[in-house]
Design a protein around this motif. Sequence first.
Motif, PDB file in Angstrom:
ATOM      1  N   GLY A 158      10.103  -2.251   1.889  1.00 48.10           N
ATOM      2  CA  GLY A 158       9.818  -1.992   0.451  1.00 48.10           C
ATOM      3  C   GLY A 158       9.273  -0.430   0.046  1.00 48.10           C
ATOM      4  N   ASP A 159       8.500  -0.438  -1.057  1.00 53.79           N
ATOM      5  CA  ASP A 159       8.282   0.890  -1.559  1.00 53.79           C
ATOM      6  C   ASP A 159       7.209   1.538  -0.848  1.00 53.79           C
ATOM      7  OD1 ASP A 159       8.200   2.769  -3.718  1.00 53.79           O
ATOM      8  OD2 ASP A 159       6.380   1.896  -4.285  1.00 53.79           O
ATOM      9  N   VAL A 160       7.474   2.590  -0.562  1.00 54.61           N
ATOM     10  CA  VAL A 160       6.786   3.491   0.622  1.00 54.61           C
ATOM     11  C   VAL A 160       5.162   3.486  -0.415  1.00 54.61           C
ATOM     12  CG1 VAL A 160       5.921   5.600   1.485  1.00 54.61           C
ATOM     13  CG2 VAL A 160       8.299   4.869   1.611  1.00 54.61           C
ATOM     14  N   ALA A 161       5.264   3.965  -1.559  1.00 57.67           N
ATOM     15  CA  ALA A 161       3.868   3.957  -2.330  1.00 57.67           C
ATOM     16  C   ALA A 161       3.175   2.719  -2.364  1.00 57.67           C
ATOM     17  CB  ALA A 161       4.319   4.291  -3.947  1.00 57.67           C
ATOM     18  N   ASP A 180     -13.969  -4.520  10.338  1.00 59.27           N
ATOM     19  CA  ASP A 180     -13.904  -2.986  10.835  1.00 59.27           C
ATOM     20  C   ASP A 180     -12.212  -2.745  11.053  1.00 59.27           C
ATOM     21  OD1 ASP A 180     -13.680  -0.230  11.544  1.00 59.27           O
ATOM     22  OD2 ASP A 180     -15.103  -0.609  13.073  1.00 59.27           O
ATOM     23  N   LEU A 181     -11.416  -2.352   9.927  1.00 56.25           N
ATOM     24  CA  LEU A 181     -10.274  -2.094  10.071  1.00 56.25           C
ATOM     25  C   LEU A 181      -9.868  -0.623   9.949  1.00 56.25           C
ATOM     26  CD1 LEU A 181      -9.006  -5.068   7.963  1.00 56.25           C
ATOM     27  CD2 LEU A 181      -8.712  -4.898  10.352  1.00 56.25           C
ATOM     28  N   ALA A 182     -10.668   0.252   9.862  1.00 52.90           N
ATOM     29  CA  ALA A 182     -10.434   1.591   9.619  1.00 52.90           C
ATOM     30  C   ALA A 182      -9.768   2.075  10.691  1.00 52.90           C
ATOM     31  CB  ALA A 182     -11.879   2.447   9.484  1.00 52.90           C
ATOM     32  N   ALA A 183     -10.115   1.947  11.538  1.00 49.08           N
ATOM     33  CA  ALA A 183      -9.418   2.694  12.898  1.00 49.08           C
ATOM     34  C   ALA A 183      -7.852   2.012  12.968  1.00 49.08           C
ATOM     35  CB  ALA A 183      -9.708   2.152  14.246  1.00 49.08           C
ATOM     36  N   GLU A 184      -7.564   0.646  12.576  1.00 45.23           N
ATOM     37  CA  GLU A 184      -6.419   0.178  12.560  1.00 45.23           C
ATOM     38  C   GLU A 184      -5.432   0.736  11.395  1.00 45.23           C
ATOM     39  OE1 GLU A 184      -2.916  -2.198  13.472  1.00 45.23           O
ATOM     40  OE2 GLU A 184      -4.659  -1.463  14.480  1.00 45.23           O
ATOM     41  N   ALA A 185      -6.221   1.155  10.232  1.00 46.46           N
ATOM     42  CA  ALA A 185      -5.471   1.984   8.977  1.00 46.46           C
ATOM     43  C   ALA A 185      -5.057   2.968   9.681  1.00 46.46           C
ATOM     44  CB  ALA A 185      -6.416   1.830   8.017  1.00 46.46           C
ATOM     45  N   ILE A 186      -5.902   3.791  10.327  1.00 46.89           N
ATOM     46  CA  ILE A 186      -5.534   5.174  10.774  1.00 46.89           C
ATOM     47  C   ILE A 186      -4.421   5.271  11.847  1.00 46.89           C
ATOM     48  CG2 ILE A 186      -6.363   7.288  12.084  1.00 46.89           C
ATOM     49  CD1 ILE A 186      -9.089   6.564  10.819  1.00 46.89           C
ATOM     50  N   ARG A 187      -4.381   4.144  12.469  1.00 49.18           N
ATOM     51  CA  ARG A 187      -3.407   4.036  13.548  1.00 49.18           C
ATOM     52  C   ARG A 187      -2.010   3.755  13.036  1.00 49.18           C
ATOM     53  NH1 ARG A 187      -0.471   0.274  16.252  1.00 49.18           N
ATOM     54  NH2 ARG A 187      -1.455  -1.294  15.156  1.00 49.18           N
ATOM     55  N   LEU A 188      -1.805   2.984  12.161  1.00 51.05           N
ATOM     56  CA  LEU A 188      -0.873   2.720  11.066  1.00 51.05           C
ATOM     57  C   LEU A 188      -0.288   3.700  10.495  1.00 51.05           C
ATOM     58  CD1 LEU A 188      -1.452  -0.960  10.267  1.00 51.05           C
ATOM     59  CD2 LEU A 188       0.284  -0.270  11.940  1.00 51.05           C
ATOM     60  N   THR A 189      -1.193   4.680   9.891  1.00 51.89           N
ATOM     61  CA  THR A 189      -0.811   5.587   8.857  1.00 51.89           C
ATOM     62  C   THR A 189      -0.413   6.866   9.706  1.00 51.89           C
ATOM     63  OG1 THR A 189      -2.327   5.176   7.309  1.00 51.89           O
ATOM     64  CG2 THR A 189      -1.581   7.060   7.315  1.00 51.89           C
ATOM     65  N   ARG A 190      -0.777   6.979  10.965  1.00 53.85           N
ATOM     66  CA  ARG A 190      -0.266   7.875  12.079  1.00 53.85           C
ATOM     67  C   ARG A 190       1.148   7.480  12.207  1.00 53.85           C
ATOM     68  NH1 ARG A 190      -3.722  11.270  14.032  1.00 53.85           N
ATOM     69  NH2 ARG A 190      -5.676  10.886  14.338  1.00 53.85           N
ATOM     70  N   GLN A 191       1.478   6.001  12.578  1.00 52.14           N
ATOM     71  CA  GLN A 191       2.757   5.593  12.811  1.00 52.14           C
ATOM     72  C   GLN A 191       3.869   6.049  11.885  1.00 52.14           C
ATOM     73  OE1 GLN A 191       2.801   1.514  13.781  1.00 52.14           O
ATOM     74  NE2 GLN A 191       3.009   2.080  16.267  1.00 52.14           N
ATOM     75  N   LEU A 192       3.289   5.814  10.479  1.00 52.41           N
ATOM     76  CA  LEU A 192       4.172   5.882   9.413  1.00 52.41           C
ATOM     77  C   LEU A 192       4.427   7.155   9.210  1.00 52.41           C
ATOM     78  CD1 LEU A 192       5.341   4.387   6.949  1.00 52.41           C
ATOM     79  CD2 LEU A 192       3.252   4.784   5.678  1.00 52.41           C
ATOM     80  N   ASP A 193       3.399   8.085   9.383  1.00 53.00           N
ATOM     81  CA  ASP A 193       3.699   9.566   9.271  1.00 53.00           C
ATOM     82  C   ASP A 193       4.721   9.997  10.357  1.00 53.00           C
ATOM     83  OD1 ASP A 193       3.006  12.153   7.997  1.00 53.00           O
ATOM     84  OD2 ASP A 193       2.075  12.692  10.094  1.00 53.00           O
ATOM     85  N   ALA A 194       4.633   9.448  11.485  1.00 48.61           N
ATOM     86  CA  ALA A 194       5.710   9.852  12.629  1.00 48.61           C
ATOM     87  C   ALA A 194       7.173   9.480  12.392  1.00 48.61           C
ATOM     88  CB  ALA A 194       5.397   9.352  13.974  1.00 48.61           C
ATOM     89  N   ALA A 195       7.237   8.338  11.455  1.00 51.13           N
ATOM     90  CA  ALA A 195       8.506   7.804  11.361  1.00 51.13           C
ATOM     91  C   ALA A 195       9.206   8.305  10.048  1.00 51.13           C
ATOM     92  CB  ALA A 195       8.318   6.234  11.231  1.00 51.13           C
ATOM     93  N   ILE A 196       8.480   8.702   9.011  1.00 48.56           N
ATOM     94  CA  ILE A 196       8.698   9.018   7.570  1.00 48.56           C
ATOM     95  C   ILE A 196       8.497  10.386   7.208  1.00 48.56           C
ATOM     96  CG2 ILE A 196       9.035   8.397   5.249  1.00 48.56           C
ATOM     97  CD1 ILE A 196       8.340   5.663   6.008  1.00 48.56           C
ATOM     98  N   ASP A 197       9.327  11.165   6.592  1.00 45.98           N
ATOM     99  CA  ASP A 197       9.102  12.514   6.298  1.00 45.98           C
ATOM    100  C   ASP A 197       8.933  12.472   4.808  1.00 45.98           C
ATOM    101  OD1 ASP A 197       8.760  15.168   6.201  1.00 45.98           O
ATOM    102  OD2 ASP A 197      11.175  15.515   6.086  1.00 45.98           O
ATOM    103  N   HIS A 198       7.458  12.293   4.494  1.00 40.87           N
ATOM    104  CA  HIS A 198       7.158  12.115   3.232  1.00 40.87           C
ATOM    105  C   HIS A 198       5.628  12.705   2.941  1.00 40.87           C
ATOM    106  CE1 HIS A 198       6.076  10.147  -0.645  1.00 40.87           C
ATOM    107  NE2 HIS A 198       6.995   9.594  -0.585  1.00 40.87           N
ATOM    108  N   PRO A 199       5.449  13.801   2.204  1.00 39.86           N
ATOM    109  CA  PRO A 199       4.371  14.382   2.127  1.00 39.86           C
ATOM    110  C   PRO A 199       2.953  13.702   1.581  1.00 39.86           C
ATOM    111  CG  PRO A 199       5.763  15.100   0.236  1.00 39.86           C
ATOM    112  CD  PRO A 199       6.578  14.297   1.245  1.00 39.86           C
ATOM    113  N   VAL A 201       2.590  10.552   2.692  1.00 44.34           N
ATOM    114  CA  VAL A 201       2.241   9.767   3.776  1.00 44.34           C
ATOM    115  C   VAL A 201       1.035  10.671   4.539  1.00 44.34           C
ATOM    116  CG1 VAL A 201       2.764   8.745   5.996  1.00 44.34           C
ATOM    117  CG2 VAL A 201       4.133   8.460   3.937  1.00 44.34           C
ATOM    118  N   ALA A 202       1.681  11.940   4.681  1.00 45.31           N
ATOM    119  CA  ALA A 202       0.654  13.005   5.244  1.00 45.31           C
ATOM    120  C   ALA A 202      -0.736  13.182   4.433  1.00 45.31           C
ATOM    121  CB  ALA A 202       1.249  14.295   5.342  1.00 45.31           C
TER     122      ALA A 202
END
Length: 381
Positions: A158-161, A180-199, A201-202
Amino acid sequence: MDAALLRSLTPGVLAVLVRRGADFAAAEDAVQDALVEAVRVWPAEPPRDPKGWLVTVAWRRFLDAARADTARRRREDLVEQEPEPGPAPGADDTLRLYFLCAHPSLTPSSAVALTLRAVGGLTTRQIARAYLVPEAAMAQRISRAKRTVSGVRLDRPGDVATVLRVLYLVFNEGYSGDVDLAAEAIRLTRQLDAAIDHPEVAGLLALILLHHARRAARTAPDGSLVPLAQQDRGLWDTAAIAEGVGILQAALARDRLGEFQAQAAIAALHADARTARETDWPQIVEWYDELVRLTGSPVVRLNRAVAVGEADGPRAGLAALAELDDALPRHTAVAAHLHERDGDLAKAALLYAEAARKAPSLAERDHLTRQAARLNARGRR
């Protein structure tokens, strides 16, 4: 029964069924059946491999439903392909499932709602609160989304946005809601940042780290909200702030500005101030101007009015506020704050009381009610 364990396993189990060929709607139904069975069985007979147990039971429930379908031959092929029971793969499929839910056949709002329901584990009521719509309307939206993807192989990313909007909504629900899903959202965003070169996401990762860094200071011991200006900044997580600022600076250096980077820049300016009085409000207004240019969002304009009131005085803030629709969520609360800063305590008290009646959460309602009571007490002196 470990509800948190079930919640953490659900996305991976759903992703396994989709990867095996189940359509999304049928797979989610089967997973829900497996979760009900787990609640019934696990307290007496806890499995050695919880995820593997859920995958096996969910797949069998899917096949049971599939056999009743008219396409008998295809369903029999699926039965023949059933893997032998055993340990489930250890890979984390949650992030992949986020992308699958952001399917091109869905509108962004439907993709977000469906992902929050299927992957984030939020209830329909919680999602409706995030969207500020009635629960019945959200239930219909989710049902339509499931029907849209029913029978569609979710094998196109799907679309990154859209995925970023999903992650930010999940973070916000975890930050202020009852799940409490904040920690899960951070974990997943870290994964996405590691997998995709997209400012962007950072930018999102920086933003949620900077917000999360203030979490310990956001509420008093009695659970009441503490406004940003009154927070004990000694409770802020300096390591998370440093990480967020570093990620943001690297993203901004690429000169591909997006809304999450701009929001993170505002959060970084708040985090950089040692006291509320030292906050660089003129620069924050400049970043809000960028956000308005990028999004045109009325909510962004509302927040900008607050910043203008701090940078240029409450009269300037009220002038900016007058350009906006007073039906906007939290418009009345902003008006109350600006009128208080302008010295009109009687009007501010009335507006705080009105804002409390409109508040979307109990904590916010109580905070606004206390603000009204504080000003009324001052007026009686």
